[in-house]
Scaffold this motif. Sequence first.
Motif, PDB file in Angstrom:
ATOM      1  N   CYS A 179       0.793  -1.117   0.143  1.00  0.00           N
ATOM      2  CA  CYS A 179       0.108  -0.035   0.089  1.00  0.00           C
ATOM      3  C   CYS A 179       1.214   1.189  -0.035  1.00  0.00           C
ATOM      4  N   MET A 229       0.350   4.103   1.171  1.00  0.00           N
ATOM      5  CA  MET A 229       0.162   5.034   2.265  1.00  0.00           C
ATOM      6  C   MET A 229       0.852   4.171   3.592  1.00  0.00           C
ATOM      7  N   CYS A 230       0.443   3.160   3.726  1.00  0.00           N
ATOM      8  CA  CYS A 230       0.786   2.496   5.093  1.00  0.00           C
ATOM      9  C   CYS A 230       1.729   1.315   5.040  1.00  0.00           C
ATOM     10  N   CYS A 249      -6.695  -0.813   0.472  1.00  0.00           N
ATOM     11  CA  CYS A 249      -5.910  -1.531   1.299  1.00  0.00           C
ATOM     12  C   CYS A 249      -6.705  -1.726   2.582  1.00  0.00           C
ATOM     13  N   CYS A 259      -5.806   0.944   5.903  1.00  0.00           N
ATOM     14  CA  CYS A 259      -5.805   2.183   6.104  1.00  0.00           C
ATOM     15  C   CYS A 259      -6.829   2.924   4.995  1.00  0.00           C
TER      16      CYS A 259
HETATM   17 ZN   LIG Z   1      -2.945   0.956   3.541  1.00  0.00          ZN
END
Ligand SMILES: [Zn+2]
Length: 440
Positions: free
Chosen positions: A57, A59-60, A79, A82
Amino acid sequence: MSEFLDLELQDGIRMPWNVIPGTKQETVNCVIPVSAIYTPLKPISDIPVLPYSPLRCRMCRSILNPFSIVDYVAKIWVCSFCFQRNQFPQHYSSISENNLPAELFPQYTTVEYISSTETGPIVPPVFIFVVDTCMIEEEIGYLKSALAQAVELLPDNSLVGFITFGTYVQVHELGFGLLPKSYVFKGTKEVTKEQILEQMCFFAGKKMPTTGVIAGTRDGLSSESISRFLLPASECEFVLNSVIEEIQKDPWPVPADQRASRCTGAALSVAANLLGVCVPGSGARIMAFVGGPSTEGPGPIVSKSLSEPIRSHKDLDKDSAPLYDKAVKFYDQIAKQLVHQGHVLDLFACAVDQVGVAEMKVAIEKTGGIVVLAESFGHSVFKDSLLRIFQSTDDNLGLSFNGILEINCSKDVKVQGIIGPCSSLEKSFVFRHCYWSRKH
Ligand SMILES: [Zn+2]
């Protein structure tokens, strides 16, 4: 219940509660907290092994998994932690409901990835033997024969280093075939990485960079300079055997009213720094063979004078062991360094007297090392334990080194901590297991 047992077989996870409390009150009511017991590398018979890197992912950094929501038309996955929407990369363009990549198969909740881009080249395991020589001849004889047997069993590709210590620390140059050659360090002082680099001629004839941390071949260390001290077992059998054969009792005289001058702390710091300089971030273990208390240099547990008795359990209880805190602090420093480097400390302590395991244990525990205690190096507890480590048909001895455990969870879940043979990497939810084994 049986479905959870099936999941345990498949994923190596067991939880005291299989339901997560929905409210704060329910959480408070749980006498046993919500937790998970995870067995890394649990032997799972038909675990899928995927020959590429996981998709993360953006982002995370969580990994694409069967619980992710996938939009096959827009080629997007959401995801599950998140809720970030992620575009599939080009090589996933043929994805469809009937053409799933293995990591999205609903039954593949645990998969293994073999990826050379994320992990770098696979480095063979490294073993560095650190051998005490302040012992009576008989003990040295037992230890020599046990070491010679262990060396026979080393996987051919593993890298080996050899250090002996007593009043001084001696790093043996195994790559120098003609004559026995070693670098000697004073036992009275801690040796820094810079001193190792300089005094062991890692930059012979070349200018040493004045700034930055130097670590491994990546930072300009030539592989020739490293292979003087860490050699594949198959290439240094003869030299290694002759070094073991020549081990002698520390030659420095010990007055009748004194203990031998044994610089265990200095020797371990040389070993840790040598590994830090040569093979940081790869699977290495320091195997220390110690036959008595440390009396010299950093982290001594008792003074040399025999008139001063060694600290007892009572002294430790009453906080009246004057050298204890300082020694623990020293070994805590070693522990931090080893964890940072991804290396392990094992201790084989064989003596009738105490050797200071109470002070040293922090470095062994934090790195997931092994402790073997016996009265003598001739005792079967020691000999059998040492051989057991090396008896394996697998090139990596069934050991897995330098593992990193990263935990990703959704917003509603907060990780409180971790119990087990691992240390925090001081990022949230990232822990290092220097040592995992399928054997123990
Ligand atoms: Zn994520």
